[in-house]
Design a protein around this motif. Structure first.
Motif, PDB file in Angstrom:
ATOM      1  N   VAL A  24      21.182 -22.143  -3.699  1.00 22.94           N
ATOM      2  CA  VAL A  24      20.931 -21.337  -4.894  1.00 22.94           C
ATOM      3  C   VAL A  24      21.651 -21.920  -6.105  1.00 22.94           C
ATOM      4  CG1 VAL A  24      21.216 -19.056  -5.934  1.00 22.94           C
ATOM      5  CG2 VAL A  24      20.623 -19.251  -3.511  1.00 22.94           C
ATOM      6  N   LEU A  25      22.915 -22.283  -5.927  1.00 23.52           N
ATOM      7  CA  LEU A  25      23.707 -22.803  -7.038  1.00 23.52           C
ATOM      8  C   LEU A  25      23.145 -24.119  -7.558  1.00 23.52           C
ATOM      9  CD1 LEU A  25      27.222 -21.998  -5.535  1.00 23.52           C
ATOM     10  CD2 LEU A  25      26.027 -20.727  -7.331  1.00 23.52           C
ATOM     11  N   ALA A  26      22.681 -24.966  -6.651  1.00 26.62           N
ATOM     12  CA  ALA A  26      22.083 -26.238  -7.068  1.00 26.62           C
ATOM     13  C   ALA A  26      20.791 -26.018  -7.831  1.00 26.62           C
ATOM     14  CB  ALA A  26      21.835 -27.112  -5.841  1.00 26.62           C
ATOM     15  N   ARG A  27      20.081 -24.954  -7.515  1.00 28.58           N
ATOM     16  CA  ARG A  27      18.839 -24.645  -8.216  1.00 28.58           C
ATOM     17  C   ARG A  27      19.122 -24.139  -9.633  1.00 28.58           C
ATOM     18  NH1 ARG A  27      16.750 -21.093  -4.662  1.00 28.58           N
ATOM     19  NH2 ARG A  27      17.108 -19.200  -5.863  1.00 28.58           N
ATOM     20  N   LEU A  28      20.199 -23.381  -9.792  1.00 30.62           N
ATOM     21  CA  LEU A  28      20.522 -22.809 -11.092  1.00 30.62           C
ATOM     22  C   LEU A  28      21.157 -23.818 -12.042  1.00 30.62           C
ATOM     23  CD1 LEU A  28      22.100 -19.341 -10.184  1.00 30.62           C
ATOM     24  CD2 LEU A  28      19.862 -19.753 -11.209  1.00 30.62           C
ATOM     25  N   ARG A  29      22.036 -24.657 -11.528  1.00 33.09           N
ATOM     26  CA  ARG A  29      22.917 -25.467 -12.373  1.00 33.09           C
ATOM     27  C   ARG A  29      22.192 -26.362 -13.377  1.00 33.09           C
ATOM     28  NH1 ARG A  29      24.792 -28.280  -8.802  1.00 33.09           N
ATOM     29  NH2 ARG A  29      26.302 -26.834  -7.928  1.00 33.09           N
ATOM     30  N   PRO A  30      21.165 -27.116 -12.978  1.00 35.50           N
ATOM     31  CA  PRO A  30      20.561 -28.055 -13.935  1.00 35.50           C
ATOM     32  C   PRO A  30      19.910 -27.373 -15.132  1.00 35.50           C
ATOM     33  CG  PRO A  30      19.923 -28.589 -11.673  1.00 35.50           C
ATOM     34  CD  PRO A  30      20.549 -27.241 -11.643  1.00 35.50           C
ATOM     35  N   THR A  31      19.367 -26.185 -14.935  1.00 37.37           N
ATOM     36  CA  THR A  31      18.662 -25.502 -16.015  1.00 37.37           C
ATOM     37  C   THR A  31      19.520 -24.473 -16.719  1.00 37.37           C
ATOM     38  OG1 THR A  31      17.763 -24.004 -14.345  1.00 37.37           O
ATOM     39  CG2 THR A  31      16.367 -25.835 -15.038  1.00 37.37           C
ATOM     40  N   GLY A  32      20.589 -24.031 -16.068  1.00 39.18           N
ATOM     41  CA  GLY A  32      21.449 -23.036 -16.689  1.00 39.18           C
ATOM     42  C   GLY A  32      22.821 -23.002 -16.063  1.00 39.18           C
ATOM     43  N   GLY A 289      25.240 -22.644 -24.074  1.00 39.09           N
ATOM     44  CA  GLY A 289      23.968 -22.115 -24.557  1.00 39.09           C
ATOM     45  C   GLY A 289      23.691 -20.671 -24.188  1.00 39.09           C
ATOM     46  N   ALA A 290      24.560 -20.054 -23.408  1.00 45.07           N
ATOM     47  CA  ALA A 290      24.354 -18.662 -22.999  1.00 45.07           C
ATOM     48  C   ALA A 290      25.055 -17.721 -23.969  1.00 45.07           C
ATOM     49  CB  ALA A 290      24.887 -18.446 -21.590  1.00 45.07           C
ATOM     50  N   GLY A 291      24.336 -16.717 -24.444  1.00 45.59           N
ATOM     51  CA  GLY A 291      24.897 -15.744 -25.377  1.00 45.59           C
ATOM     52  C   GLY A 291      25.562 -14.601 -24.633  1.00 45.59           C
ATOM     53  N   ILE A 292      26.836 -14.720 -24.376  1.00 43.55           N
ATOM     54  CA  ILE A 292      27.595 -13.721 -23.629  1.00 43.55           C
ATOM     55  C   ILE A 292      28.092 -12.653 -24.597  1.00 43.55           C
ATOM     56  CG2 ILE A 292      29.653 -13.367 -22.202  1.00 43.55           C
ATOM     57  CD1 ILE A 292      29.328 -16.289 -21.275  1.00 43.55           C
ATOM     58  N   ARG A 293      27.951 -11.394 -24.200  1.00 46.39           N
ATOM     59  CA  ARG A 293      28.332 -10.288 -25.077  1.00 46.39           C
ATOM     60  C   ARG A 293      29.675  -9.690 -24.666  1.00 46.39           C
ATOM     61  NH1 ARG A 293      22.477  -7.213 -24.651  1.00 46.39           N
ATOM     62  NH2 ARG A 293      21.214  -8.861 -25.637  1.00 46.39           N
ATOM     63  N   HIS A 294      30.311  -9.091 -25.639  1.00 47.31           N
ATOM     64  CA  HIS A 294      31.581  -8.399 -25.395  1.00 47.31           C
ATOM     65  C   HIS A 294      31.421  -7.415 -24.232  1.00 47.31           C
ATOM     66  CE1 HIS A 294      34.688  -5.229 -26.883  1.00 47.31           C
ATOM     67  NE2 HIS A 294      35.242  -6.064 -26.019  1.00 47.31           N
ATOM     68  N   GLY A 295      32.301  -7.515 -23.233  1.00 48.11           N
ATOM     69  CA  GLY A 295      32.272  -6.614 -22.086  1.00 48.11           C
ATOM     70  C   GLY A 295      31.507  -7.132 -20.895  1.00 48.11           C
TER      71      GLY A 295
END
Length: 390
Positions: A24-32, A289-295
């Protein structure tokens, strides 16, 4: 686009992360390298650089949040505060766990405990489980010693630990802490306070009581118990599994200290016993590139970062000779780096070396694999002696 709008991790469920985490982690990492995962209700960090940033920037990514389950169960400790408060909680525990002090203080005891456990393995009967026969008892006995308890208290410590871990794992901010967990913490507190009253004790916790309150000493004792048992047991089991899977000849570890140390480090990289650490965003921030919000919950996957091919070429191959093997993140980074990392390393090295000396013909008896979302280790590790050819 924040990552929530079309979440890259939308198809990820907790069962997958428990069972097939690396796929799962290898699938996510390249794109996000930072992906919103609805099943976690938070962000999952799988890239190395992003992971290091989140763990180092404690003013932006904090542990000091009411959702942090460990603090709800054991109280305020070095694990659950940041800044000056964290430095105050952590300071009494740093010096005794520096590499030279660890060897001087615990080296002989860890060796003696390990040799006794290995001698007691009943391989004449066929198969034994190294989780219940070696890794678990060793980690518990060492924690009992760290807390200034007698060796005979190891079983008691394990009982407290099991109850506390269960409560931490199932804790919810809108539910009270279970009575059994409160009882375990009360028993631990009673034992710690009794130790603090002993004159000229000189124990780690007595030293900590010079700058911390009794309640804070108890909370930090629980944290030491939690980390010292769960992660060290898993670290030993994962390293043994890698070796017994045939990537390295066990017998060579009896005499090659450099290879032994490198095998432990590469095992940590390949399969960290503590697979994730949690932080909470204190402000809106962008990471990879990820917009992380407060909290927002930001869950750092140490398992994912440790297999980032941008840092570790051919990351799914066990290679103790890789030049940057010590760059693995299994003990975290930043202010919350594991305080007893060198003690854990010592226990793993001694366990492998003792088996290499005493039982060089050890073999896996049953197939097994690490499991777990937060803590990853094989549920059992059954071994036998190789049958001599006739």
């Amino acid at each position: 686009m924040t990552g929530r709008d079309v979440p890259l991790g939308a198809a990820v469920d907790l069962t997958e992360l428990d069972r097939d985490a690396h796929v799962v982690l290898a699938r996510l990492r390249p794109t996000g390298p930072v992906s919103w995962v609805p099943s976690l209700d938070g962000w999952l960090v799988t890239g190395y650089d992003a992971a290091v940033r989140v763990m180092r920037e404690s003013d932006t990514f904090t542990v000091d949040d009411p959702r942090f389950s460990t603090a709800r169960v054991v109280g305020t400790s070095m694990l659950s505060v940041d800044g000056a408060a964290h430095a105050r909680h952590r300071a009494p525990f740093v010096a005794p766990f520096r590499p030279a002090q660890v060897l001087d203080r615990f080296g002989d005891e860890v060796s003696a405990l390990t040799e006794g456990l290995v001698d007691a393995l009943d391989l004449a009967g066929g198969e034994v489980d190294l989780r219940t026969g070696l890794a678990g008892p060793l980690s518990v006995a060492v924690v009992a010693s760290v807390l200034g308890l007698d060796a005979s208290d190891a079983g008691t410590v394990l009982g407290w630990y099991a109850v506390i871990v269960d409560a931490v794992s199932s804790s919810s901010p809108d539910q009270p802490v279970p009575q059994r967990a409160r009882g375990a913490m009360e028993d631990l507190a009673h034992r710690v306070r009794a130790g603090l009253r002993r004159p000229a004790d000189g124990s780690l916790l007595t030293t900590a009581a010079g700058t911390l309150t009794e309640a804070e000493v108890v909370s930090n004792a629980a944290v030491m118990m939690f980390g010292g048992i769960e992660t060290t047991e898993g670290m030993i089991l994962n390293a043994l599994l890698h070796v017994l899977d045939g990537v390295v000849d066990l017998a060579t570890l009896a005499t090659d200290g450099a290879l032994l140390a490198a095998v432990v480090e590469e095992s940590l990289r390949m399969e960290p016993a503590a697979a994730v650490v949690d932080r909470y965003a204190t402000r809106d921030v962008e990471v990879a590139g990820a917009g992380i919000r407060h909290g927002d919950l930001v869950r750092v996957s140490l398992a994912g970062a440790n297999r980032d091919p941008a840092v570790f070429p051919d990351p799914d191959t066990f290679d103790p000779r890789r030049a940057n093997v010590r760059s693995q993140l299994s003990f975290a980074k930043g202010p919350h780096v594991c305080v007893a990392l060198d003690l854990a390393r010592l226990e793993a090295r001694v366990a492998l070396r003792t088996l290499a000396v005493r039982l060089p013909d050890l073999r896996l008896a049953r197939p097994t694999a690490p499991r777990g979302l937060v803590f990853r280790k094989p549920p059992s590790l059954w071994v036998r002696l190789a049958v001599a050819a006739s």
